[in-house]
Structures are given as C-alpha cells and as structure tokens.
Design a protein around this motif. Structure first.
Motif, PDB file in Angstrom:
ATOM      1  N   LEU A  34     -70.767 -65.362  58.115  1.00 39.80           N
ATOM      2  CA  LEU A  34     -70.782 -64.023  58.721  1.00 39.80           C
ATOM      3  C   LEU A  34     -69.952 -64.057  60.002  1.00 39.80           C
ATOM      4  CD1 LEU A  34     -71.656 -61.225  59.532  1.00 39.80           C
ATOM      5  CD2 LEU A  34     -73.995 -61.994  59.660  1.00 39.80           C
ATOM      6  N   HIS A  35     -68.798 -63.418  59.948  1.00 37.50           N
ATOM      7  CA  HIS A  35     -67.854 -63.363  61.080  1.00 37.50           C
ATOM      8  C   HIS A  35     -68.089 -62.024  61.781  1.00 37.50           C
ATOM      9  CE1 HIS A  35     -64.233 -63.479  63.394  1.00 37.50           C
ATOM     10  NE2 HIS A  35     -63.522 -64.267  62.583  1.00 37.50           N
ATOM     11  N   THR A  36     -68.354 -62.086  63.088  1.00 39.32           N
ATOM     12  CA  THR A  36     -68.603 -60.816  63.787  1.00 39.32           C
ATOM     13  C   THR A  36     -67.311 -60.037  64.037  1.00 39.32           C
ATOM     14  OG1 THR A  36     -68.338 -61.818  65.969  1.00 39.32           O
ATOM     15  CG2 THR A  36     -70.582 -61.780  65.030  1.00 39.32           C
ATOM     16  N   GLY A  37     -66.163 -60.740  64.007  1.00 35.53           N
ATOM     17  CA  GLY A  37     -64.906 -60.083  64.350  1.00 35.53           C
ATOM     18  C   GLY A  37     -64.678 -60.007  65.847  1.00 35.53           C
ATOM     19  N   GLN A  38     -65.454 -60.794  66.631  1.00 37.77           N
ATOM     20  CA  GLN A  38     -65.208 -60.801  68.092  1.00 37.77           C
ATOM     21  C   GLN A  38     -63.762 -61.196  68.370  1.00 37.77           C
ATOM     22  OE1 GLN A  38     -68.084 -62.925  70.509  1.00 37.77           O
ATOM     23  NE2 GLN A  38     -66.771 -62.901  72.318  1.00 37.77           N
ATOM     24  N   HIS A  39     -63.285 -62.228  67.694  1.00 39.46           N
ATOM     25  CA  HIS A  39     -61.847 -62.547  67.728  1.00 39.46           C
ATOM     26  C   HIS A  39     -61.238 -62.084  66.406  1.00 39.46           C
ATOM     27  CE1 HIS A  39     -61.921 -65.770  71.155  1.00 39.46           C
ATOM     28  NE2 HIS A  39     -62.205 -64.553  71.571  1.00 39.46           N
ATOM     29  N   TYR A  40     -60.052 -61.500  66.496  1.00 36.34           N
ATOM     30  CA  TYR A  40     -59.452 -60.816  65.340  1.00 36.34           C
ATOM     31  C   TYR A  40     -57.933 -61.011  65.275  1.00 36.34           C
ATOM     32  CZ  TYR A  40     -59.139 -57.903  69.444  1.00 36.34           C
ATOM     33  OH  TYR A  40     -58.928 -57.495  70.730  1.00 36.34           O
ATOM     34  N   PRO A  55     -63.045 -71.409  53.565  1.00 35.66           N
ATOM     35  CA  PRO A  55     -63.133 -70.217  52.715  1.00 35.66           C
ATOM     36  C   PRO A  55     -63.149 -68.957  53.582  1.00 35.66           C
ATOM     37  CG  PRO A  55     -65.254 -71.354  52.822  1.00 35.66           C
ATOM     38  CD  PRO A  55     -64.277 -72.209  53.578  1.00 35.66           C
ATOM     39  N   ASN A  56     -62.720 -67.836  53.023  1.00 37.22           N
ATOM     40  CA  ASN A  56     -62.790 -66.587  53.788  1.00 37.22           C
ATOM     41  C   ASN A  56     -64.250 -66.259  54.088  1.00 37.22           C
ATOM     42  OD1 ASN A  56     -60.059 -66.040  53.843  1.00 37.22           O
ATOM     43  ND2 ASN A  56     -60.125 -65.095  51.807  1.00 37.22           N
ATOM     44  N   PRO A  57     -64.518 -65.621  55.234  1.00 36.62           N
ATOM     45  CA  PRO A  57     -65.903 -65.218  55.505  1.00 36.62           C
ATOM     46  C   PRO A  57     -66.395 -64.269  54.410  1.00 36.62           C
ATOM     47  CG  PRO A  57     -64.498 -64.850  57.418  1.00 36.62           C
ATOM     48  CD  PRO A  57     -63.588 -65.241  56.300  1.00 36.62           C
ATOM     49  N   ASP A  58     -67.687 -64.360  54.108  1.00 38.30           N
ATOM     50  CA  ASP A  58     -68.274 -63.427  53.134  1.00 38.30           C
ATOM     51  C   ASP A  58     -68.390 -62.038  53.738  1.00 38.30           C
ATOM     52  OD1 ASP A  58     -69.205 -65.354  50.879  1.00 38.30           O
ATOM     53  OD2 ASP A  58     -69.748 -66.321  52.767  1.00 38.30           O
ATOM     54  N   TYR A  59     -68.573 -61.992  55.045  1.00 40.94           N
ATOM     55  CA  TYR A  59     -68.696 -60.712  55.750  1.00 40.94           C
ATOM     56  C   TYR A  59     -67.875 -60.785  57.024  1.00 40.94           C
ATOM     57  CZ  TYR A  59     -72.918 -60.514  52.886  1.00 40.94           C
ATOM     58  OH  TYR A  59     -73.803 -60.545  51.836  1.00 40.94           O
ATOM     59  N   ASN A  60     -67.204 -59.699  57.357  1.00 38.58           N
ATOM     60  CA  ASN A  60     -66.580 -59.581  58.678  1.00 38.58           C
ATOM     61  C   ASN A  60     -66.967 -58.215  59.247  1.00 38.58           C
ATOM     62  OD1 ASN A  60     -64.922 -59.257  60.956  1.00 38.58           O
ATOM     63  ND2 ASN A  60     -63.444 -60.713  60.117  1.00 38.58           N
ATOM     64  N   LEU A  61     -67.664 -58.246  60.366  1.00 38.06           N
ATOM     65  CA  LEU A  61     -68.171 -56.991  60.948  1.00 38.06           C
ATOM     66  C   LEU A  61     -67.090 -56.229  61.718  1.00 38.06           C
ATOM     67  CD1 LEU A  61     -71.597 -58.297  62.341  1.00 38.06           C
ATOM     68  CD2 LEU A  61     -71.176 -57.102  60.178  1.00 38.06           C
ATOM     69  N   HIS A  62     -65.962 -56.882  61.984  1.00 44.39           N
ATOM     70  CA  HIS A  62     -64.840 -56.246  62.705  1.00 44.39           C
ATOM     71  C   HIS A  62     -65.299 -55.561  63.988  1.00 44.39           C
ATOM     72  CE1 HIS A  62     -62.140 -57.148  59.430  1.00 44.39           C
ATOM     73  NE2 HIS A  62     -62.999 -56.628  58.577  1.00 44.39           N
ATOM     74  N   ILE A  63     -66.146 -56.240  64.772  1.00 46.37           N
ATOM     75  CA  ILE A  63     -66.647 -55.635  66.013  1.00 46.37           C
ATOM     76  C   ILE A  63     -65.533 -55.509  67.058  1.00 46.37           C
ATOM     77  CG2 ILE A  63     -68.308 -55.878  67.926  1.00 46.37           C
ATOM     78  CD1 ILE A  63     -69.702 -55.368  65.241  1.00 46.37           C
ATOM     79  N   GLY A  64     -64.700 -56.518  67.178  1.00 45.47           N
ATOM     80  CA  GLY A  64     -63.572 -56.456  68.124  1.00 45.47           C
ATOM     81  C   GLY A  64     -64.010 -56.564  69.576  1.00 45.47           C
ATOM     82  N   ILE A  77     -76.628 -54.893  65.333  1.00 43.43           N
ATOM     83  CA  ILE A  77     -76.841 -53.902  64.265  1.00 43.43           C
ATOM     84  C   ILE A  77     -76.271 -54.427  62.945  1.00 43.43           C
ATOM     85  CG2 ILE A  77     -76.222 -51.575  63.450  1.00 43.43           C
ATOM     86  CD1 ILE A  77     -76.117 -50.757  66.474  1.00 43.43           C
ATOM     87  N   GLY A  78     -75.029 -54.925  63.011  1.00 40.70           N
ATOM     88  CA  GLY A  78     -74.357 -55.388  61.782  1.00 40.70           C
ATOM     89  C   GLY A  78     -75.001 -56.648  61.215  1.00 40.70           C
ATOM     90  N   ILE A  79     -75.343 -57.582  62.096  1.00 41.13           N
ATOM     91  CA  ILE A  79     -75.907 -58.858  61.618  1.00 41.13           C
ATOM     92  C   ILE A  79     -77.265 -58.618  60.971  1.00 41.13           C
ATOM     93  CG2 ILE A  79     -76.793 -61.112  62.347  1.00 41.13           C
ATOM     94  CD1 ILE A  79     -74.629 -61.064  64.597  1.00 41.13           C
ATOM     95  N   GLU A  80     -78.070 -57.748  61.590  1.00 45.09           N
ATOM     96  CA  GLU A  80     -79.416 -57.499  61.047  1.00 45.09           C
ATOM     97  C   GLU A  80     -79.341 -56.997  59.602  1.00 45.09           C
ATOM     98  OE1 GLU A  80     -83.245 -55.706  63.082  1.00 45.09           O
ATOM     99  OE2 GLU A  80     -81.843 -54.105  62.586  1.00 45.09           O
ATOM    100  N   GLN A  81     -78.412 -56.086  59.349  1.00 41.19           N
ATOM    101  CA  GLN A  81     -78.307 -55.529  57.987  1.00 41.19           C
ATOM    102  C   GLN A  81     -77.979 -56.622  56.983  1.00 41.19           C
ATOM    103  OE1 GLN A  81     -75.398 -52.427  58.443  1.00 41.19           O
ATOM    104  NE2 GLN A  81     -76.885 -51.032  59.397  1.00 41.19           N
ATOM    105  N   ILE A  82     -77.082 -57.525  57.380  1.00 40.16           N
ATOM    106  CA  ILE A  82     -76.667 -58.576  56.435  1.00 40.16           C
ATOM    107  C   ILE A  82     -77.779 -59.603  56.247  1.00 40.16           C
ATOM    108  CG2 ILE A  82     -75.020 -60.467  56.124  1.00 40.16           C
ATOM    109  CD1 ILE A  82     -73.020 -58.366  57.445  1.00 40.16           C
ATOM    110  N   LEU A  83     -78.491 -59.918  57.321  1.00 39.71           N
ATOM    111  CA  LEU A  83     -79.593 -60.874  57.182  1.00 39.71           C
ATOM    112  C   LEU A  83     -80.684 -60.302  56.270  1.00 39.71           C
ATOM    113  CD1 LEU A  83     -79.948 -62.378  60.788  1.00 39.71           C
ATOM    114  CD2 LEU A  83     -78.810 -63.356  58.790  1.00 39.71           C
ATOM    115  N   LEU A  84     -80.943 -58.990  56.374  1.00 35.69           N
ATOM    116  CA  LEU A  84     -81.951 -58.377  55.497  1.00 35.69           C
ATOM    117  C   LEU A  84     -81.520 -58.485  54.030  1.00 35.69           C
ATOM    118  CD1 LEU A  84     -82.926 -55.255  57.641  1.00 35.69           C
ATOM    119  CD2 LEU A  84     -84.436 -57.144  56.969  1.00 35.69           C
TER     120      LEU A  84
END
Ligand code: UD1
Ligand code: UDP
Length: 363
Positions: A34-40, A55-64, A77-84
């Motif tokens: 799970l990549h937050t997208g802090q660095h992009y 491998p490519n991240p399974d998720y990228n939240l593109h937070i920036g 917000i984004g991480i919680e949804q994916i963890l659920l």
C-alpha cells in the motif's frame, strides 16, 4: 497469513525493498503493498521499483504533497478503507515519515497488530516532525523491530515493555549488501560526472530546518563552496525537490557545487561508496555512510542515529561555517575502522521469520 506493507517515501521504498522481494518467495505468506503516494515524482518513487526489482504496489492512494495534518489525515482515510477490505493479520511500517504514522495509526485503530521496523530512533528534538512520528508509532505499535542496543535502550527508557522489542538490525544493511556489487558494475556515474574515487564530496540537504530557510541554505552552500576550493574536490549535490524549489524561488547561488536531479539507487550508492566525505542532513545516509565506511558530516544539531557519532563514523557539525569546515578537515583524516552497528546482512529475513511467528501466535 496475510501481511500489509504500508509506505510512501523514497527511503521507505528503498529500505523495504529486500523485505518485499523476500515476501514474494514465501509460499505460506500473502501480502499487499500500500503506497500512500506521499512521494510521486519518478526519481523519488518509480525509479526504485524499476531498479530494485519490486512488484508494483497493489494500491496507490496518490495523496501527494500537502501540509502535515491534511496529508496524514487523507492517508488515514485511504488506508483505513484498504485495511477493512484486505483484513491483514499484521501491518508493517518502517521509519518515521507521515506515511508510516498514518499506516500504524489506521491499523492500530482497527486492532490490527502493527510491526514497526526501525523502532527506537530518537533525536530528542520534538520540533522535528519525524521525532513526533517516531514517538507516536512506537507507542501504538505492538512489535518494535529495533536496529541495535542503542535504540532498544531508547525504548526501555520510555517505559516500553521489553517483550514488545525485537533487536533485529536495520534492513538498510541488506539493501546495501545486495546492491553494492550491482552498482559497481551498472553505474557509470563517476565517469559521467568526471569524478575520481575519494576525490569529491557528496552533499544532500532536504530537512525543512535547512532547506526551507533560504539564508541558512545559502550559508551552507557558501561554506561547501569554500571547502571545495580548499581541497580542490568537487561537491556533488543530488537535490531533493523540496530544496530545489527553494533554490529556484530565492535564486540562491551554487558556485562550484555540481547540482544534479535526485539519482537512482545504483548511481547514488556508487557515489556514496567512493566519496571522500558525505555531507548530509538525511537520516538513512548517516547509516549508509557508516556501513560503507565512508566518513559522514551531519549538517544538523541533533541526530536520531547517535550511535554513528559515538563510534566515530559521523560528526554532528550543525550548520555554522567554522563547524562544518572543522568537521570536514577532521573526517578527511578519519581512520574508518568503526564496526557497523546496524547488524549483519539477513536482517529482512529475520524480520519476516519473526513476523510469521507473531502471526502463528495470534492465530
Ligand atoms: C519526507 C519525510 C521525511 C523524509 C523524506 C525523504 C515526513 C514528515 N517527511 O520529507 O521524513 O526524510 O520524505 O525524502 O514524512 N516533492 C516533489 N515530488 C515528490 C515529493 C515531494 O516534488 O515526489 C516536493 C513537493 O514540493 C513537496 C516537498 O517536496 O511539497 C516536500 O515533500 P514531503 O513529502 O512533504 O516531505 P519531504 O521533504 O519529502
Ligand atoms: N537516495 C537516492 N538518490 C538520491 C538521494 C538519496 O537513492 O539522489 C537514497 C539514499 O541512498 C538513501 C535514501 O535515498 O537510501 C535517503 O533518502 P532521504 O535522504 O530522502 O530520506 P531520509 O533517510 O532522510 O528519511
């Protein structure tokens, strides 16, 4: 057994890399990235996936990029949804960026056990955003994978129970060990920049306390300019975008300093390996310099890697010109015989083994 790895910045991608490759080889383990997208930007993010065979991240939240509260809040917000959705048995976070804090906090609130890698680092400077992140992550994480006895003691002093602490070493040891020979073969950075081994200084700066204060940044650069002239060694400065923005906005002057874009890991490791002295405010570079037996001068007033100073691998110079000059002079004559305090290669393997054991105990 299902493991979530959460990260978002350059050093997290690099330091997780050996562990991620190992996860792919374990048949009884499933995992997601799970990549937050802090660095992009490509050179702070994708380049390391390409170079380090990830491998490519399974998720990228593109937070920036955003102010701390907004950035961390959006991550939560984004991480919680994916963890659920994924419901992992444990979550792994590494180090001290906002991405690690958000990952640990989101998981802890969902009662998912959190493993913190690189736990126990302390600069004891709470004006540093990362220090607050370290303190909070180590409080809420269940399992603290700490580099060595110095960092274990930091945790014990805060009243953290010893049975939550595992002295594992630091995974950067594996990354350096597995990349050094490849970098020597693949990278032609010394030729490209016309550099002779041990006859140049390597500089990086990106801490807000240095990079965001134009006068201070200019003073550091002027000092490096004098040092470059004194020893007739060029200064190579792969520049973080944060710093580049301030250089451009305030039209700061870089006389003899050779600025480059942020580099890929192979080129950068090759530059580190052959530098006469590394000058930096980076955390991970203090470790890499120490592991590579290259003297380091840290351009900060405090460090969360104080063991590197204690063993003589690093001088905490601050940013006053005379202090930087004295530190460089001293480190040019360092004997380089210190012992690496971050563990022997195999750290990532040990961490995975312990994580699997933790999961079996929970089940
Ligand atoms: C972050 C971490 C820091 C870590 C560093 C590694 C926090 C609080 N800080 O600092 O601990 O040492 O990463 O490099 O988590 N930018 C780009 N492209 C990018 C990312 C950022 O151009 O891919 C620029 C933006 O202008 C942004 C600035 O850099 O505003 C700062 O980025 P940010 O992620 O907020 O902090 P870093 O200084 O990178
Ligand atoms: N690094 C890199 N290219 C560069 C500068 C740094 O590959 O141009 C690597 C460096 O080897 C180390 C990590 O990035 O592994 C350090 O990242 P940074 O200094 O941004 O973060 P910090 O460690 O201070 O959190």
């Amino acid at each position: 057994m299902h493991v979530g790895l959460i990260f978002g910045t350059r050093p997290e991608i690099i330091k997780f890399s050996a562990l991620i490759r190992l996860c792919s080889t374990h048949s009884n383990l499933s995992f997601f990235l799970l990549h937050t997208g802090q660095h992009y930007s490509y050179e702070l993010d994708k380049i390391f996936f390409d170079e380090l065979n990830l491998p490519n991240p399974d998720y990228n939240l593109h937070i920036g990029s955003a102010p701390h509260g907004e950035q961390t809040g959006k991550m939560l917000i984004g991480i919680e949804q994916i963890l659920l959705k994924e419901n992992p048995d444990v979550v792994l976070v590494l180090g001290d960026p906002n991405s690690a804090l958000a990952g640990a906090l989101a998981a802890a609130k969902l009662h998912i056990p959190v493993c913190h890698i690189e736990a126990g680092r302390r600069s004891h400077n709470r004006s540093m955003p990362e220090e607050l992140n370290r303190l909070m992550i180590d409080q809420i994480a269940d399992h603290l994978f700490t580099p060595n006895e110095w960092t274990r003691q930091n945790l014990l002093k805060e009243g953290i129970s010893d049975d939550r602490i595992i002295v594992s070493g630091d995974p950067i040891v594996d990354v350096v060990a597995s990349s050094k020979d490849t970098a020597a073969v693949c990278s032609d950075i010394l030729q490209r920049l016309s550099l002779e081994p041990e006859q140049y200084f390597l500089l990086t700066l990106h801490r807000p306390e240095n990079a965001d204060i134009p006068n201070k940044l200019q003073t550091i650069l002027n000092t490096l300019d004098i040092i470059s002239a004194k020893y007739a060694y060029p200064v190579i400065f792969p520049c973080h975008p944060r710093t580049k923005k301030v250089l451009a906005m305030h039209k700061l002057i870089l006389k003899n300093i050779q600025i480059t874009e942020p580099l890929g890991y192979m080129d950068f490791l090759q530059l580190e390996t052959h530098a006469s002295v590394i000058l930096t405010d980076s955390g991970s570079m203090q470790e890499e310099a120490c592991i590579l037996h290259v003297p380091c001068v840290t351009l900060r007033e405090d460090t969360e890697r104080s063991e590197t100073v204690q063993i003589g691998a690093n001088i905490l110079a601050g940013t006053r010109p005379e202090c930087i000059m004295d530190a460089v002079e001293s480190m040019l004559h360092a004997d380089k015989i210190w012992q690496n305090p971050f563990g022997e290669p195999g750290v990532s393997e040990r961490i995975i083994r312990d994580v699997l054991y933790i999961i079996t105990k929970i089940a």
